[in-house]
Scaffold this motif. Structure first.
Motif, PDB file in Angstrom:
ATOM      1  N   ILE A  85     -12.131 -61.618  -5.512  1.00 46.13           N
ATOM      2  CA  ILE A  85     -10.819 -61.417  -6.123  1.00 46.13           C
ATOM      3  C   ILE A  85     -10.599 -59.916  -6.155  1.00 46.13           C
ATOM      4  CG2 ILE A  85      -9.443 -61.732  -8.211  1.00 46.13           C
ATOM      5  CD1 ILE A  85     -11.265 -64.194  -8.795  1.00 46.13           C
ATOM      6  N   GLU A  86      -9.422 -59.477  -5.723  1.00 47.79           N
ATOM      7  CA  GLU A  86      -9.194 -58.043  -5.606  1.00 47.79           C
ATOM      8  C   GLU A  86      -7.835 -57.639  -6.134  1.00 47.79           C
ATOM      9  OE1 GLU A  86      -7.609 -58.018  -1.003  1.00 47.79           O
ATOM     10  OE2 GLU A  86      -9.665 -57.444  -1.384  1.00 47.79           O
ATOM     11  N   GLY A  87      -7.701 -56.346  -6.328  1.00 47.39           N
ATOM     12  CA  GLY A  87      -6.425 -55.737  -6.674  1.00 47.39           C
ATOM     13  C   GLY A  87      -5.745 -56.320  -7.899  1.00 47.39           C
ATOM     14  N   GLN A  88      -4.462 -56.565  -7.752  1.00 46.90           N
ATOM     15  CA  GLN A  88      -3.636 -57.068  -8.850  1.00 46.90           C
ATOM     16  C   GLN A  88      -4.154 -58.400  -9.393  1.00 46.90           C
ATOM     17  OE1 GLN A  88      -1.183 -55.400 -10.346  1.00 46.90           O
ATOM     18  NE2 GLN A  88      -0.785 -57.075 -11.771  1.00 46.90           N
ATOM     19  N   ALA A  89      -4.722 -59.226  -8.548  1.00 44.12           N
ATOM     20  CA  ALA A  89      -5.229 -60.527  -8.996  1.00 44.12           C
ATOM     21  C   ALA A  89      -6.323 -60.363 -10.050  1.00 44.12           C
ATOM     22  CB  ALA A  89      -5.756 -61.328  -7.817  1.00 44.12           C
ATOM     23  N   VAL A  90      -7.159 -59.334  -9.941  1.00 44.48           N
ATOM     24  CA  VAL A  90      -8.201 -59.086 -10.950  1.00 44.48           C
ATOM     25  C   VAL A  90      -7.546 -58.808 -12.298  1.00 44.48           C
ATOM     26  CG1 VAL A  90     -10.094 -57.572 -11.644  1.00 44.48           C
ATOM     27  CG2 VAL A  90      -9.857 -58.232  -9.249  1.00 44.48           C
ATOM     28  N   GLN A  91      -6.530 -57.966 -12.286  1.00 45.30           N
ATOM     29  CA  GLN A  91      -5.844 -57.635 -13.540  1.00 45.30           C
ATOM     30  C   GLN A  91      -5.155 -58.855 -14.137  1.00 45.30           C
ATOM     31  OE1 GLN A  91      -3.329 -54.214 -12.872  1.00 45.30           O
ATOM     32  NE2 GLN A  91      -5.019 -53.072 -11.934  1.00 45.30           N
TER      33      GLN A  91
END
Length: 99
Positions: A85-91
């Motif tokens: 999971i990367e980028g905005q999805a992590v947040q």
């Protein structure tokens, strides 16, 4: 770049990331074999059950070398898919309430 992690089935492992061989040494074999041997020695010296790393499918020469050295492609053998999971999805996931 190496770090220690843990495998549920076999205990402590050494994970190697970004095994890089300079272009002028590619295709010769000894440099990559030497780096893989050093990583394996590090794994054994630190009580690891194995040394794990990833390779992109497009790097066929490297995969051929790893196979020649005795590495096992667990993607083929165990039908693993690697996810992250990367980028905005992590947040977004982190902001969700936990229940």
């Amino acid at each position: 770049f190496h770090y220690f992690t843990y495998c549920t089935w076999s205990g402590r492992i050494l994970f190697g990331e970004d095994l890089y061989v300079r272009p002028e040494f590619r295709g010769r074999g000894p440099s990559a074999r030497h780096k893989t041997a050093l990583s394996s020695q590090m794994a054994l010296a630190n009580g690891c059950s194995h040394f794990r790393f990833m390779s992109p499918k497009r790097n066929e020469p490297a995969m051929a070398l790893y196979e020649k050295l005795g590495a096992v492609d667990v993607t083929k053998r165990d039908s693993w898919d690697v996810w992250h999971i990367e980028g905005q999805a992590v947040q977004e996931i982190a902001a969700r309430p936990t229940e």
